[in-house]
Design an enzyme around this catalytic site. Structure first.
Site, PDB file in Angstrom:
ATOM      1  N   ASP A 104       0.835  -1.215   0.000  1.00  0.00           N
ATOM      2  CA  ASP A 104       0.000   0.000   0.000  1.00  0.00           C
ATOM      3  C   ASP A 104       0.860   1.252   0.000  1.00  0.00           C
ATOM      4  OD1 ASP A 104      -2.140  -1.653   0.503  1.00  0.00           O
ATOM      5  OD2 ASP A 104      -2.014  -1.333   2.673  1.00  0.00           O
TER       6      ASP A 104
HETATM    7  N1  URA Z   1      -0.898  -5.762   4.381  1.00  0.00           N
HETATM    8  C1  URA Z   1      -1.352  -4.492   4.290  1.00  0.00           C
HETATM    9  O1  URA Z   1      -2.284  -4.140   4.982  1.00  0.00           O
HETATM   10  N2  URA Z   1      -0.738  -3.660   3.452  1.00  0.00           N
HETATM   11  C2  URA Z   1       0.294  -4.000   2.678  1.00  0.00           C
HETATM   12  O2  URA Z   1       0.811  -3.200   1.921  1.00  0.00           O
HETATM   13  C3  URA Z   1       0.751  -5.324   2.777  1.00  0.00           C
HETATM   14  C4  URA Z   1       0.142  -6.183   3.631  1.00  0.00           C
END
Ligand code: URA
Length: 240
Positions: A104
């Site tokens: 993310d």
């Molecule tokens: N879990 C999440 O919430 N975000 C990520 O980027 C990777 C795993």
């Protein structure tokens, strides 16, 4: 130059040498129209080598990068909103690289980038269950029940999460820090697991991917994987 076929197939970036031996033994490799057997040799430059009826292409310049993705970058090739993207951080390399899976925008840490599409697809496929370790900081203190749920499974809208491993838990200044190792790769999985248990995530860093760590890399920095590391990743991909 005559070489063992498994060596030629692995050098082309198709799969590991061990997997190539299995493919040869299974009769899935042909040289100049003939099915070959283990131990046979060929000349990579002059022979027509087919694996599963597909022409084996000579090795392109395959590049494997471990990037410490900084906060605020988007895991995409091009962002319509004009935000910084992870590919900006590998523009100095003379090849076009793709991320393996995604993190993310508000998650930092270990992201592999490569132009080896076969390996990227293989590692990102759920059947390969590559361990991914996240360092999380969440608001509040985790109850014993929440700790158990993180490890045994949290019910999300897309189903119960698979067993995970919780480590290095500590509570400080109203927040809990912990490391969570999961092998699934669902969208925003760690955040959703924590939120489902009533804990907002205030920091999330991927600190491990299979045997790889962020050691020595500050956010925004990258390094090439060694040939040994690439071979180890390929052998993970060979074992669903
Ligand atoms: N879990 C999440 O919430 N975000 C990520 O980027 C990777 C795993």
């Amino acid at each position: 130059m005559q070489q063992r076929l498994q060596k030629i197939i692995a050098a082309a970036g198709y799969c590991s040498r061990r997997r190539a031996e299995e493919l040869i033994a299974a009769g899935r490799v042909r040289v100049d129209g003939q099915i070959v057997k283990l131990g046979d040799q060929a000349d990579a430059e002059t022979s027509v080598i087919l694996v599963d009826d597909k022409l084996l292409k000579a090795a392109e310049n395959l590049v494997y990068i471990l990037l410490n993705k900084p906060l605020g970058t988007v895991t995409t090739l091009n962002d319509p909103e004009g935000r910084p993207v992870v590919t900006d951080l590998v523009r100095d390399l003379p090849v076009r690289l793709f991320p393996v899976g995604r993190l993310d925008i508000n998650t930092s840490g270990l992201l592999l980038m490569t132009n080896d599409g076969a390996l990227a697809n293989c590692l990102a496929h759920p059947s390969h269950q590559v361990d991914k370790t996240y360092l999380a900081k969440v608001r509040g203190q985790l109850s014993e029940q929440s700790k158990r749920s993180l490890e045994e499974g949290v019910l999300l809208e897309d189903g119960l999460t698979a067993p995970a491993t919780l480590a290095n838990l500590r509570y400080r200044g109203g927040h809990t820090w912990f490391e969570l190792t999961i092998h699934e790769g669902r969208n925003r999985q760690v955040r959703r697991m924590c939120e489902a248990l009533g804990h907002q995530v205030s920091r999330l860093v991927r600190i491990g991917y299979a045997f790889l760590t962020l050691e020595g890399l500050a956010p925004g920095q990258k390094r090439m994987l060694t040939a040994k590391e690439v071979a180890r990743l390929k052998s993970l991909g060979d074992n669903p």
